[in-house]
Design a protein around this motif. Structure first.
Motif, mmCIF file in Angstrom:
data_model
loop_
_atom_site.group_PDB
_atom_site.id
_atom_site.type_symbol
_atom_site.label_atom_id
_atom_site.label_comp_id
_atom_site.label_asym_id
_atom_site.label_seq_id
_atom_site.Cartn_x
_atom_site.Cartn_y
_atom_site.Cartn_z
ATOM 1 N N ILE A 74 0.834 -1.207 0.000
ATOM 2 C CA ILE A 74 0.000 0.000 0.000
ATOM 3 C C ILE A 74 0.864 1.251 0.000
ATOM 4 O O ILE A 74 0.627 2.190 -0.780
ATOM 5 C CB ILE A 74 -0.960 -0.006 1.201
ATOM 6 N N TYR A 75 1.908 1.287 0.848
ATOM 7 C CA TYR A 75 2.760 2.476 0.891
ATOM 8 C C TYR A 75 3.572 2.634 -0.396
ATOM 9 O O TYR A 75 3.741 3.751 -0.904
ATOM 10 C CB TYR A 75 3.687 2.418 2.100
ATOM 11 N N SER A 78 0.764 3.314 -3.511
ATOM 12 C CA SER A 78 -0.088 4.503 -3.403
ATOM 13 C C SER A 78 0.703 5.802 -3.460
ATOM 14 O O SER A 78 0.165 6.852 -3.810
ATOM 15 C CB SER A 78 -0.895 4.458 -2.098
ATOM 16 N N SER A 157 -4.187 -0.905 -3.408
ATOM 17 C CA SER A 157 -3.109 0.091 -3.455
ATOM 18 C C SER A 157 -3.247 1.002 -4.665
ATOM 19 O O SER A 157 -3.022 2.219 -4.576
ATOM 20 C CB SER A 157 -1.744 -0.619 -3.484
ATOM 21 N N ILE A 160 -5.997 3.567 -4.014
ATOM 22 C CA ILE A 160 -5.538 4.660 -3.157
ATOM 23 C C ILE A 160 -4.614 5.596 -3.939
ATOM 24 O O ILE A 160 -4.690 6.822 -3.828
ATOM 25 C CB ILE A 160 -4.826 4.105 -1.916
ATOM 26 N N ALA A 174 -3.535 6.145 2.675
ATOM 27 C CA ALA A 174 -2.764 4.906 2.790
ATOM 28 C C ALA A 174 -2.614 4.491 4.252
ATOM 29 O O ALA A 174 -2.716 3.306 4.593
ATOM 30 C CB ALA A 174 -1.386 5.092 2.155
ATOM 31 N N THR A 178 -4.088 1.036 5.833
ATOM 32 C CA THR A 178 -3.197 0.092 6.498
ATOM 33 C C THR A 178 -3.708 -0.275 7.874
ATOM 34 O O THR A 178 -3.723 -1.455 8.273
ATOM 35 C CB THR A 178 -1.781 0.691 6.608
#
Length: 264
Positions: A74-75, A78, A157, A160, A174, A178
C-alpha cells in the motif's frame, strides 16, 4: 502493433524505469531493510502483547506476517503519483500517448512484488526467529495464497494511488487503509470478536481472507480446503483492479479540469 502488445510494452518499460529510479536513489540492501524491518518490528511488538495478555501468540505472529504485505504494498504503490508530482514528471506522463493507468500499473509492479518479498521473508522469520511451527505447512497452498494476496492488495493500493493524482498526496488515505487492515482483518484477534458493522467491512477486505487462508496453509490445508477464501481474494482483487481503473480515469479528468495535475 496490437493494442495488447502496446500496453504490455508500456507496462514493461514503466516497470524497468521505476526500478532503475528506485535503486538510483537507494541501495538494494537498504531498500530490503526498509521493507523487512517494519514488518519484523510489528510481529515482535504484537507477539509481546499477546504473550502478556495470554492470547495465542502464533495466531498473532502469522496475522502480522500476512499484514506485512499490506504495509509494504500500500505504501509503495499509493505513493507513486505523489512522487511523480514531487520530482516534476507528472506533466510528461500525462502528455504520453499511453493511458496514465497503464503507466502507473507498470510503475506499481515492483511495489506489488515487494509485498510478495515482505510476506515471504516474514513467514520465514515467523518460523526461525519467533518459533512458529511450519512442520505441517502446505507449500503449494502457501504460495497460491501469497500470490493472490499480492494481487488483491495491489488492487487496493492502485485505488488509493489514484486519489494522489488529484490530491497533494494519498499518504493519509494509505495510513487509514493500512490500519483498517491491522484492526479489522483478523490480524491480532478473530473477526468474530468485532461488532457486526465492523465484520461487514472486514469481509469486504481481501486481507481478511488472506490471513484466514495463510493460517490454514500453515497447518497443512490444501488449496481445495481453502477454496472459499481463495475465491474471495480472486473476486475482490478483480473488483478492486476494475475500480482502480475507473478511479484513475475520474481523478485524472478532475485534476485536468481543476488544474491540480502538478499540485504538490
Amino acid at each position: 502493433m496490437s493494442f495488447v502488445t502496446e500496453r504490455i510494452r508500456v507496462i514493461k518499460a514503466s516497470c524497468i524505469l521505476s526500478i532503475h529510479d528506485l535503486f538510483t536513489t537507494i541501495r538494494p540492501s537498504l531498500w530490503l531493510l526498509q521493507v523487512v524491518v517494519p514488518s519484523l518490528f510489528a510481529m515482535f511488538f504484537f507477539s509481546m502483547i499477546a504473550l502478556y495478555a495470554g492470547a495465542d501468540r502464533e495466531f498473532v505472529i502469522i496475522g502480522n506476517a500476512v499484514q506485512s504485505i499490506g504495509m509494504t504494498t500500500i505504501y509503495a504503490v499509493s505513493g507513486i503519483p505523489g512522487v511523480q508530482k514531487h520530482i516534476g514528471t507528472m506533466s510528461p506522463l500525462v502528455a504520453a500517448p499511453s493511458s496514465l493507468f497503464t503507466i502507473f500499473l507498470g510503475m506499481s509492479i515492483f511495489g506489488i512484488a515487494a509485498g510478495f518479498i515482505s510476506i515471504a521473508v516474514s513467514l520465514f522469520c515467523a518460523s526461525f526467529i519467533f518459533g512458529v511451527s511450519m512442520a505441517s505447512i502446505n507449500l503449494t497452498s502457501a504460495l497460491v495464497v501469497i500470490l493472490l494476496t499480492t494481487f488483491s492488495v495491489g488492487g487496493i493500493s492502485m485505488m488509493i494511488g489514484s486519489v494522489g493524482i488529484y490530491l497533494r498526496t494519498s499518504a493519509i488515505i494509505a495510513n487509514v487503509a493500512t490500519y483498517i487492515g491491522l484492526v479489522l482483518c483478523g490480524v491480532n484477534f478473530p473477526v468474530s470478536d468485532l461488532p457486526g458493522w465492523a465484520q461487514v467491512i472486514a469481509h469486504c477486505h481481501p486481507l481478511t481472507y488472506a490471513v484466514e487462508a495463510t493460517r490454514g496453509a500453515v497447518v497443512g490445508s490444501t488449496v481445495a480446503d481453502l477454496a472459499e477464501p481463495i475465491l474471495m481474494m480472486i473476486v475482490l482483487g478483480i473488483i478492486f483492479i476494475i475500480l482502480s481503473y475507473l478511479m484513475f480515469r475520474f481523478f485524472e479528468h478532475l485534476a485536468r479540469v481543476k488544474g491540480r495535475m502538478d499540485t504538490f
